[in-house]
Design a protein around this motif. Structure first.
Motif, mmCIF file in Angstrom:
data_model
loop_
_atom_site.group_PDB
_atom_site.id
_atom_site.type_symbol
_atom_site.label_atom_id
_atom_site.label_comp_id
_atom_site.label_asym_id
_atom_site.label_seq_id
_atom_site.Cartn_x
_atom_site.Cartn_y
_atom_site.Cartn_z
ATOM 1 N N ARG A 1 -5.457 -0.569 -9.063
ATOM 2 C CA ARG A 1 -5.601 -1.130 -7.717
ATOM 3 C C ARG A 1 -4.990 -2.531 -7.630
ATOM 4 O O ARG A 1 -5.051 -3.321 -8.567
ATOM 5 C CB ARG A 1 -7.090 -1.168 -7.331
ATOM 6 N N ARG A 2 -4.412 -2.814 -6.465
ATOM 7 C CA ARG A 2 -3.840 -4.128 -6.202
ATOM 8 C C ARG A 2 -3.918 -4.388 -4.703
ATOM 9 O O ARG A 2 -4.192 -3.462 -3.924
ATOM 10 C CB ARG A 2 -2.402 -4.194 -6.693
ATOM 11 N N SER A 3 -3.673 -5.608 -4.279
ATOM 12 C CA SER A 3 -3.765 -5.964 -2.858
ATOM 13 C C SER A 3 -2.386 -6.243 -2.279
ATOM 14 O O SER A 3 -1.528 -6.832 -2.942
ATOM 15 C CB SER A 3 -4.651 -7.196 -2.667
ATOM 16 N N VAL A 4 -2.200 -5.828 -1.041
ATOM 17 C CA VAL A 4 -0.975 -6.096 -0.292
ATOM 18 C C VAL A 4 -1.372 -6.745 1.029
ATOM 19 O O VAL A 4 -2.285 -6.272 1.709
ATOM 20 C CB VAL A 4 -0.185 -4.796 -0.023
ATOM 21 N N HIS A 5 -0.694 -7.830 1.375
ATOM 22 C CA HIS A 5 -0.968 -8.540 2.630
ATOM 23 C C HIS A 5 0.252 -8.386 3.541
ATOM 24 O O HIS A 5 1.388 -8.519 3.086
ATOM 25 C CB HIS A 5 -1.221 -10.027 2.383
ATOM 26 N N PHE A 6 0.014 -8.139 4.821
ATOM 27 C CA PHE A 6 1.125 -8.089 5.773
ATOM 28 C C PHE A 6 0.621 -8.376 7.176
ATOM 29 O O PHE A 6 -0.572 -8.274 7.462
ATOM 30 C CB PHE A 6 1.846 -6.732 5.723
ATOM 31 N N ASP A 7 1.548 -8.781 8.032
ATOM 32 C CA ASP A 7 1.238 -9.066 9.432
ATOM 33 C C ASP A 7 1.833 -7.981 10.311
ATOM 34 O O ASP A 7 2.945 -7.501 10.057
ATOM 35 C CB ASP A 7 1.818 -10.416 9.859
ATOM 36 N N ALA A 8 1.096 -7.611 11.356
ATOM 37 C CA ALA A 8 1.599 -6.649 12.341
ATOM 38 C C ALA A 8 0.929 -6.934 13.680
ATOM 39 O O ALA A 8 -0.304 -6.997 13.750
ATOM 40 C CB ALA A 8 1.315 -5.218 11.898
#
Length: 199
Positions: free
Chosen positions: A16-23
């Motif tokens: 598991r890992r984290s991904v950050h993004f804007d939308a």
């Protein structure tokens, strides 16, 4: 990665890992893992799809949801939308459920295997970065099946790489009675908007 992201049960490590993004003016933090598509970041094609239009409303199908970036972004930005996140990959579905909960949208994101979607359900919008690499015939069958589930005035938005056959797919869809136009193009990807036609 061992196996394919379109396998029912991926054999890659569940790391598991984290991904950050804007939308659409929302910042999302999602959990991803090996064995799903684009586990390390929001892929360029999906980024282009999200940037190509405002968030859809009504009943929305995220076809091939992966770890759920489209589903979670739509649910966060369009409070009136009900999203069906569909994927054959068991781990992808688990991650989408987790990410929808983290986004505060677990009650509006219904995660399902393809055969778990109610047969009478119709969609106002279908958004997808479709699994081109399953092969042309399998892709055509997939799209024909789900496009037939659009409501009378529904539409689909598909993002496809030019080098993966976007232009020939546009012609094929139009020839099959699904009027299709290119509504965005960026970094080698096309966004195709598909309408019901006379179906």
């Amino acid at each position: 990665m061992t196996g394919h992201y379109f396998d029912d049960r991926p054999s890659g490590a569940d790391d598991r890992r984290s991904v950050h993004f804007d939308a659409w003016q929302h910042t999302l933090t999602c959990t991803t893992s090996g064995g799903v598509f684009s586990a390390d970041h929001l892929d360029h094609a999906t980024r282009i799809l999200l940037d190509s239009a405002g968030p859809p409303s009504g009943t929305v199908l995220d076809l091939g949801c992966g770890w759920g970036p489209i589903s979670c972004a739509v649910a966060a930005a369009s409070p009136s939308a009900t999203v069906w996140a569909v994927d054959v990959n068991e781990r992808a579905r688990e991650l989408t459920r987790l990410n929808a909960t983290a986004a505060g949208a677990a009650d509006r994101v219904h995660v399902a295997a393809p055969d778990e979607v109610p047969a009478d359900l119709r969609f106002d919008a279908l958004w997808s970065n479709p699994p081109i690499r399953i092969g042309k015939q399998a892709l055509h069958d997939l799209l024909q099946h789900w496009l037939a589930r659009l409501s009378d005035d529904g539409h689909a938005r598909l993002v496809v790489g030019k080098n993966l056959g976007a232009d020939s797919l546009q012609r094929w869809l139009t020839d099959q009675g699904w009027p299709t136009e290119r509504t965005a193009s960026s970094k080698g990807f096309r966004v195709l908007t598909v309408r019901r036609g006379e179906h």
